[in-house]
Design a protein around this motif. Structure first.
Motif, short mmCIF file in Angstrom:
data_model
loop_
_atom_site.label_atom_id
_atom_site.label_comp_id
_atom_site.label_asym_id
_atom_site.label_seq_id
_atom_site.Cartn_x
_atom_site.Cartn_y
_atom_site.Cartn_z
N GLY A 163 -9.53 0.16 1.04
CA GLY A 163 -8.84 -0.50 1.67
C GLY A 163 -9.06 -1.53 2.92
O GLY A 163 -7.86 -2.79 2.33
N ARG B 144 -10.79 -14.85 -5.37
CA ARG B 144 -9.33 -14.70 -6.21
C ARG B 144 -9.90 -15.14 -7.08
O ARG B 144 -9.66 -15.26 -8.31
N ARG C 261 -1.73 -4.11 7.85
CA ARG C 261 -1.95 -4.42 6.19
C ARG C 261 -0.48 -4.98 5.35
O ARG C 261 -0.86 -5.98 4.40
N ALA D 45 0.88 -1.63 -0.05
CA ALA D 45 -0.09 -0.06 0.22
C ALA D 45 1.08 1.32 -0.37
O ALA D 45 1.98 1.27 1.14
N ARG E 113 0.85 8.57 2.84
CA ARG E 113 -0.70 9.13 3.22
C ARG E 113 -1.16 9.74 4.07
O ARG E 113 -2.25 10.49 4.20
N ASP F 249 -1.00 -9.23 3.54
CA ASP F 249 -1.08 -9.08 2.74
C ASP F 249 0.27 -10.28 1.93
O ASP F 249 0.03 -11.11 1.42
N TYR G 70 -11.48 -5.86 -5.36
CA TYR G 70 -11.55 -6.14 -4.11
C TYR G 70 -12.13 -5.41 -3.72
O TYR G 70 -12.65 -5.72 -2.61
N ILE H 1 0.06 -9.85 -9.19
CA ILE H 1 -0.10 -10.07 -11.32
C ILE H 1 1.40 -10.39 -11.27
O ILE H 1 0.98 -11.60 -12.35
N ALA I 141 -9.69 -10.51 0.59
CA ALA I 141 -8.62 -10.30 -0.49
C ALA I 141 -8.63 -11.91 0.10
O ALA I 141 -6.96 -12.42 -0.93
N ASP J 261 -6.39 -0.57 -12.03
CA ASP J 261 -6.71 -1.30 -11.37
C ASP J 261 -6.84 -2.65 -10.45
O ASP J 261 -7.98 -2.00 -9.88
N THR J 262 -6.56 -2.97 -10.30
CA THR J 262 -6.75 -4.54 -9.88
C THR J 262 -7.07 -4.15 -8.36
O THR J 262 -9.01 -5.05 -7.67
N GLY J 263 -7.03 -3.57 -7.31
CA GLY J 263 -7.14 -3.18 -6.25
C GLY J 263 -8.83 -3.10 -5.91
O GLY J 263 -9.24 -3.27 -5.10
N LEU J 264 -8.82 -1.79 -6.42
CA LEU J 264 -10.52 -1.28 -6.91
C LEU J 264 -11.53 -2.33 -7.16
O LEU J 264 -12.73 -2.71 -6.16
N LYS K 72 2.59 2.47 -6.79
CA LYS K 72 2.11 2.11 -8.03
C LYS K 72 1.36 2.26 -8.99
O LYS K 72 0.99 2.41 -10.47
N ALA L 123 -10.89 -4.60 1.62
CA ALA L 123 -10.43 -5.02 0.56
C ALA L 123 -9.70 -6.11 1.26
O ALA L 123 -9.61 -7.55 0.33
N SER L 124 -8.67 -6.04 1.50
CA SER L 124 -8.00 -6.99 2.31
C SER L 124 -8.19 -8.18 3.17
O SER L 124 -7.32 -8.72 3.12
O1 CDP Z 1 -3.22 1.56 -2.76
P1 CDP Z 1 -3.91 -0.08 -1.85
O2 CDP Z 1 -2.61 -0.25 -1.61
O3 CDP Z 1 -3.82 1.15 -0.82
O4 CDP Z 1 -4.86 0.09 -2.23
P2 CDP Z 1 -5.41 -1.23 -3.02
O5 CDP Z 1 -4.00 -1.22 -3.76
O6 CDP Z 1 -6.69 -1.13 -3.93
O7 CDP Z 1 -5.70 -3.03 -1.89
C1 CDP Z 1 -6.55 -2.71 -1.50
C2 CDP Z 1 -6.09 -4.60 -1.34
O8 CDP Z 1 -6.56 -4.92 -1.39
C3 CDP Z 1 -5.11 -4.86 -0.64
O9 CDP Z 1 -4.39 -4.47 0.59
C4 CDP Z 1 -4.57 -6.45 -0.66
O10 CDP Z 1 -5.50 -6.50 0.34
C5 CDP Z 1 -6.00 -6.48 -1.79
N1 CDP Z 1 -6.35 -6.74 -2.84
C6 CDP Z 1 -4.93 -8.16 -3.69
O11 CDP Z 1 -5.60 -9.20 -2.09
N2 CDP Z 1 -4.60 -8.33 -4.61
C7 CDP Z 1 -4.64 -7.43 -5.65
N3 CDP Z 1 -4.40 -7.50 -7.18
C8 CDP Z 1 -5.18 -5.82 -5.70
C9 CDP Z 1 -5.50 -5.67 -4.33
#
Ligand code: CDP
Length: 207
Positions: free
Chosen positions: A78, A91, A163, A9, A140, A167, A35, A115, A85, A30-33, A13, A81-82
């Protein structure tokens, strides 16, 4: 060309991925979106985020409209999401969507956690973007201050460490650097410098 960008985080990236996509005229995901949207949807509906099967059902039913939710970018989403995830059914439900996106011409930049290791192991370019927890927490809190919001640095640092541990420690597709990824530490780099360093990695791979 597929460019895989992974890292913890607030390492930078997202910004690097966006700028590389613009520069090379590639699609960007943005794959985080994904989750975040699942976590948000479950929390809004009062569902148990620790229920792996239920989370998998929500993930399989994810709709593009869910990605337009107003509050996906914040810290709370966030966290949510984690938590979702970590579930293998979640997944698994997202793999095809991400791979199809990557396969679409003219190619794509995807940023996330897995990825380069799980989603696109054959990506031409893999970059692992990182920075020290202190620098990431400072970024942040500066972002929040710029938005006029309250920012408690110590609490944000604790959240980032928590986090990172979740992760990296999970069994399903944990955050880890692919053996063939280039490491980009942005601790001492501004946005432009980080982008130039990422571009140098791409160019070196293309040669
Ligand atoms: O930028 P930031 O890490 O705050 O947020 P994000 O990239 O949107 O990811 C949020 C959460 O989603 C991460 O802490 C991961 O637990 C999960 N994630 C994941 O498991 N796999 C991914 N490809 C992207 C996000």
């Amino acid at each position: 060309m597929i460019i895989a960008i992974d890292g913890p985080a607030a390492a930078g990236k997202g910004t690097i991925a966006l700028r590389l996509a613009e520069h090379y005229r590639l699609n960007h995901l943005d794959t985080g979106l994904l989750y975040r949207a699942i976590g948000r949807k479950m929390a809004d509906a009062g569902l148990d985020l620790d229920d792996a099967d239920l989370a998998g059902t929500v993930a399989r039913a994810l709709d593009p409209a869910d990605l337009g939710h107003a509050d996906l970018r914040g810290r709370e989403a966030g966290e949510l999401a984690s938590r979702v995830a970590i579930h293998p059914p979640v997944r698994a439900a997202l793999i095809d969507f991400q791979r199809d996106f990557a396969a679409r011409p003219p190619g794509a930049v995807l940023d996330g956690r897995d990825i380069g290791t799980a989603i696109c192991p054959g990506a031409e370019v893999k970059i692992f973007v990182t920075a020290s927890p202190e620098v990431r927490a400072r970024r942040r809190s500066d972002e929040l201050i710029a938005k006029g919001r309250e920012a408690a640095y110590e609490r944000i640092l604790a959240e980032i460490r928590e986090r990172d541990a979740r992760d990296s420690g999970r069994a399903a597709a944990p955050l880890q650097m692919a053996p063939d990824a280039a490491l980009l530490d942005t601790s001492d780099l501004g946005i432009d410098e980080a982008f130039r360093a990422a571009m140098a990695i791409v160019e070196a791979k293309r040669r």
